[in-house]
Motif scaffolding. Structure first.
Motif, PDB file in Angstrom:
ATOM      1  N   TYR A  71     -55.840  -6.473   8.435  1.00  0.00           N
ATOM      2  CA  TYR A  71     -56.391  -5.194   8.899  1.00  0.00           C
ATOM      3  C   TYR A  71     -55.632  -4.042   8.224  1.00  0.00           C
ATOM      4  O   TYR A  71     -56.236  -3.103   7.701  1.00  0.00           O
ATOM      5  N   PHE A  72     -54.299  -4.142   8.221  1.00  0.00           N
ATOM      6  CA  PHE A  72     -53.487  -3.112   7.566  1.00  0.00           C
ATOM      7  C   PHE A  72     -53.723  -3.115   6.053  1.00  0.00           C
ATOM      8  O   PHE A  72     -53.709  -2.065   5.416  1.00  0.00           O
ATOM      9  N   ALA A  73     -53.945  -4.292   5.478  1.00  0.00           N
ATOM     10  CA  ALA A  73     -54.203  -4.380   4.039  1.00  0.00           C
ATOM     11  C   ALA A  73     -55.499  -3.660   3.676  1.00  0.00           C
ATOM     12  O   ALA A  73     -55.584  -2.998   2.636  1.00  0.00           O
ATOM     13  N   THR A  74     -56.514  -3.774   4.530  1.00  0.00           N
ATOM     14  CA  THR A  74     -57.771  -3.072   4.276  1.00  0.00           C
ATOM     15  C   THR A  74     -57.547  -1.563   4.327  1.00  0.00           C
ATOM     16  O   THR A  74     -58.032  -0.823   3.473  1.00  0.00           O
ATOM     17  N   TRP A  75     -56.798  -1.118   5.330  1.00  0.00           N
ATOM     18  CA  TRP A  75     -56.478   0.313   5.431  1.00  0.00           C
ATOM     19  C   TRP A  75     -55.789   0.784   4.153  1.00  0.00           C
ATOM     20  O   TRP A  75     -56.188   1.781   3.537  1.00  0.00           O
ATOM     21  N   ALA A  76     -54.751   0.053   3.724  1.00  0.00           N
ATOM     22  CA  ALA A  76     -53.976   0.473   2.549  1.00  0.00           C
ATOM     23  C   ALA A  76     -54.791   0.373   1.265  1.00  0.00           C
ATOM     24  O   ALA A  76     -54.686   1.234   0.387  1.00  0.00           O
ATOM     25  N   ALA A  77     -55.616  -0.675   1.137  1.00  0.00           N
ATOM     26  CA  ALA A  77     -56.438  -0.826  -0.070  1.00  0.00           C
ATOM     27  C   ALA A  77     -57.391   0.348  -0.208  1.00  0.00           C
ATOM     28  O   ALA A  77     -57.643   0.836  -1.322  1.00  0.00           O
ATOM     29  N   GLU A  78     -57.921   0.820   0.917  1.00  0.00           N
ATOM     30  CA  GLU A  78     -58.820   1.974   0.872  1.00  0.00           C
ATOM     31  C   GLU A  78     -58.056   3.272   0.621  1.00  0.00           C
ATOM     32  O   GLU A  78     -58.532   4.154  -0.080  1.00  0.00           O
TER      33      GLU A  78
ATOM     34  N   ALA B  76     -57.001  -6.330  -2.511  1.00  0.00           N
ATOM     35  CA  ALA B  76     -56.471  -6.943  -1.291  1.00  0.00           C
ATOM     36  C   ALA B  76     -57.037  -8.343  -1.126  1.00  0.00           C
ATOM     37  O   ALA B  76     -58.233  -8.569  -1.316  1.00  0.00           O
ATOM     38  N   ILE B  77     -56.149  -9.252  -0.775  1.00  0.00           N
ATOM     39  CA  ILE B  77     -56.513 -10.623  -0.434  1.00  0.00           C
ATOM     40  C   ILE B  77     -56.282 -10.751   1.062  1.00  0.00           C
ATOM     41  O   ILE B  77     -55.176 -10.475   1.548  1.00  0.00           O
ATOM     42  N   LEU B  78     -57.316 -11.128   1.791  1.00  0.00           N
ATOM     43  CA  LEU B  78     -57.268 -11.145   3.247  1.00  0.00           C
ATOM     44  C   LEU B  78     -57.343 -12.583   3.733  1.00  0.00           C
ATOM     45  O   LEU B  78     -58.305 -13.288   3.443  1.00  0.00           O
ATOM     46  N   ILE B  79     -56.324 -13.005   4.473  1.00  0.00           N
ATOM     47  CA  ILE B  79     -56.234 -14.390   4.935  1.00  0.00           C
ATOM     48  C   ILE B  79     -56.455 -14.421   6.440  1.00  0.00           C
ATOM     49  O   ILE B  79     -55.635 -13.895   7.203  1.00  0.00           O
ATOM     50  N   ASN B  80     -57.586 -15.002   6.859  1.00  0.00           N
ATOM     51  CA  ASN B  80     -57.952 -15.019   8.275  1.00  0.00           C
ATOM     52  C   ASN B  80     -57.654 -13.659   8.914  1.00  0.00           C
ATOM     53  O   ASN B  80     -56.876 -13.560   9.868  1.00  0.00           O
ATOM     54  N   PRO B  81     -58.251 -12.582   8.392  1.00  0.00           N
ATOM     55  CA  PRO B  81     -57.872 -11.244   8.842  1.00  0.00           C
ATOM     56  C   PRO B  81     -58.443 -10.866  10.211  1.00  0.00           C
ATOM     57  O   PRO B  81     -59.531 -11.305  10.586  1.00  0.00           O
ATOM     58  N   ALA B  82     -57.703 -10.034  10.907  1.00  0.00           N
ATOM     59  CA  ALA B  82     -58.210  -9.399  12.123  1.00  0.00           C
ATOM     60  C   ALA B  82     -59.201  -8.323  11.699  1.00  0.00           C
ATOM     61  O   ALA B  82     -58.944  -7.575  10.758  1.00  0.00           O
ATOM     62  N   VAL B  83     -60.329  -8.256  12.373  1.00  0.00           N
ATOM     63  CA  VAL B  83     -61.371  -7.294  12.036  1.00  0.00           C
ATOM     64  C   VAL B  83     -61.389  -6.131  13.024  1.00  0.00           C
ATOM     65  O   VAL B  83     -61.482  -4.976  12.636  1.00  0.00           O
ATOM     66  N   ARG B  84     -61.275  -6.442  14.323  1.00  0.00           N
ATOM     67  CA  ARG B  84     -61.240  -5.403  15.364  1.00  0.00           C
ATOM     68  C   ARG B  84     -60.061  -5.675  16.300  1.00  0.00           C
ATOM     69  O   ARG B  84     -60.259  -5.966  17.491  1.00  0.00           O
TER      70      ARG B  84
ATOM     71  N   LYS C 111     -67.748  -8.531   8.083  1.00  0.00           N
ATOM     72  CA  LYS C 111     -67.059  -7.290   7.690  1.00  0.00           C
ATOM     73  C   LYS C 111     -66.942  -7.199   6.169  1.00  0.00           C
ATOM     74  O   LYS C 111     -67.094  -6.124   5.587  1.00  0.00           O
ATOM     75  N   TYR C 112     -66.646  -8.315   5.523  1.00  0.00           N
ATOM     76  CA  TYR C 112     -66.404  -8.318   4.078  1.00  0.00           C
ATOM     77  C   TYR C 112     -67.589  -8.882   3.298  1.00  0.00           C
ATOM     78  O   TYR C 112     -67.422  -9.434   2.213  1.00  0.00           O
ATOM     79  N   ALA C 113     -68.796  -8.714   3.857  1.00  0.00           N
ATOM     80  CA  ALA C 113     -70.013  -9.126   3.154  1.00  0.00           C
ATOM     81  C   ALA C 113     -70.074  -8.395   1.817  1.00  0.00           C
ATOM     82  O   ALA C 113     -69.771  -7.204   1.724  1.00  0.00           O
ATOM     83  N   GLY C 114     -70.411  -9.123   0.775  1.00  0.00           N
ATOM     84  CA  GLY C 114     -70.471  -8.530  -0.564  1.00  0.00           C
ATOM     85  C   GLY C 114     -69.178  -8.682  -1.337  1.00  0.00           C
ATOM     86  O   GLY C 114     -69.153  -8.525  -2.555  1.00  0.00           O
ATOM     87  N   CYS C 115     -68.085  -8.981  -0.633  1.00  0.00           N
ATOM     88  CA  CYS C 115     -66.796  -9.224  -1.288  1.00  0.00           C
ATOM     89  C   CYS C 115     -66.723 -10.701  -1.693  1.00  0.00           C
ATOM     90  O   CYS C 115     -67.479 -11.535  -1.185  1.00  0.00           O
TER      91      CYS C 115
ATOM     92  N   GLU D   6     -63.903   1.051   6.177  1.00  0.00           N
ATOM     93  CA  GLU D   6     -64.982   0.261   5.596  1.00  0.00           C
ATOM     94  C   GLU D   6     -64.651   0.000   4.129  1.00  0.00           C
ATOM     95  O   GLU D   6     -63.954   0.790   3.483  1.00  0.00           O
ATOM     96  N   VAL D   7     -65.162  -1.089   3.610  1.00  0.00           N
ATOM     97  CA  VAL D   7     -64.934  -1.468   2.223  1.00  0.00           C
ATOM     98  C   VAL D   7     -65.742  -0.556   1.308  1.00  0.00           C
ATOM     99  O   VAL D   7     -66.959  -0.469   1.428  1.00  0.00           O
ATOM    100  N   SER D   8     -65.064   0.129   0.397  1.00  0.00           N
ATOM    101  CA  SER D   8     -65.764   1.029  -0.529  1.00  0.00           C
ATOM    102  C   SER D   8     -66.120   0.334  -1.841  1.00  0.00           C
ATOM    103  O   SER D   8     -67.101   0.694  -2.480  1.00  0.00           O
ATOM    104  N   ASP D   9     -65.329  -0.667  -2.241  1.00  0.00           N
ATOM    105  CA  ASP D   9     -65.587  -1.387  -3.494  1.00  0.00           C
ATOM    106  C   ASP D   9     -65.332  -2.874  -3.260  1.00  0.00           C
ATOM    107  O   ASP D   9     -64.179  -3.319  -3.303  1.00  0.00           O
ATOM    108  N   PRO D  10     -66.378  -3.649  -2.985  1.00  0.00           N
ATOM    109  CA  PRO D  10     -66.200  -5.068  -2.670  1.00  0.00           C
ATOM    110  C   PRO D  10     -65.471  -5.865  -3.752  1.00  0.00           C
ATOM    111  O   PRO D  10     -64.872  -6.902  -3.456  1.00  0.00           O
TER     112      PRO D  10
END
Length: 192
Positions: free
Chosen positions: A74-81, A87-95, A158-162, A132-136
């Motif tokens: 979750y934090f990786a998605t925040w920072a990647a954006e 970002a490589i997400l391993i069994n990530p928390a979504v909410r 959440k990561y559809a398209g990635c 939200e993911v801006s660039d899958p």
């Protein structure tokens, strides 16, 4: 230029987690130890982001890729954006803000044994960090269907398209993680 790996551990975890240690060992074996970073993330979400920002600032503008496990995803998605990194997400928390109510009060760190008090105010703080993911193309989801902590389908949605690798079975710890490290390194370097 070699890309740094910044590993973000999960909830009630630490840089001593098995995946963090496996990554550190693999990087050392590749003679890349100087390119591996694993900050201790405080339990308070905004303090965790501040620690992550500090770790990124210490790279002095050099390229980096995040690996986030569970809440670290979750934090990786925040920072990647925020930073435009991969970002490589391993069994990530979504909410995670929706799950926090089950963990209020004193909680024990899995590796260090230290106790942390989980406060209800952490939920709105976590919600404020949702992105939200801006660039899958910059994301790779690694999920196992046997995750007993988080519903992998939420991450798939959440990561559809990635890029996604969804493995039948496994668990929240992501079984056989070390086998994935060469491919993780290639993705981090923009080679996959």
């Amino acid at each position: 230029m070699t890309v740094h790996l910044v590993y973000l551990h999960g909830f009630l975890s630490s840089p001593f987690s098995l995946k963090a240690q496996d990554t550190a060992v693999w990087m050392a074996e590749q003679r890349l130890a100087d390119y591996f970073h694993c900050p201790q993330l405080p339990m308070d979400p905004l303090a965790a982001c501040a620690a992550l920002e500090g770790a990124i600032e210490r790279l002095h503008g050099e390229p980096f890729c995040l690996i986030g496990s569970s809440l670290g995803g979750y934090f990786a998605t925040w920072a990647a954006e925020e930073y435009g990194s991969r970002a490589i997400l391993i069994n990530p928390a979504v909410r995670p803000y929706a799950l926090l109510k089950h963990h209020l009060g004193p909680q024990r760190n899995y590796q260090t044994g230290e106790y942390h008090v989980i406060d209800a105010s952490f939920a709105p703080a976590l919600k404020s960090l949702e992105r939200e993911v801006s660039d899958p193309r910059r994301y790779w989801l690694l999920a196992q269907t046997g995750d007993e902590v988080l519903d992998y389908r939420e991450a798939v949605d959440k990561y559809a398209g990635c890029r996604q690798t969804v493995i039948d079975g496994g668990d929240h710890g992501f079984r056989n993680y070390p086998e994935w490290l060469p491919a993780i390194w290639d993705f981090a370097q923009g080679q996959a």
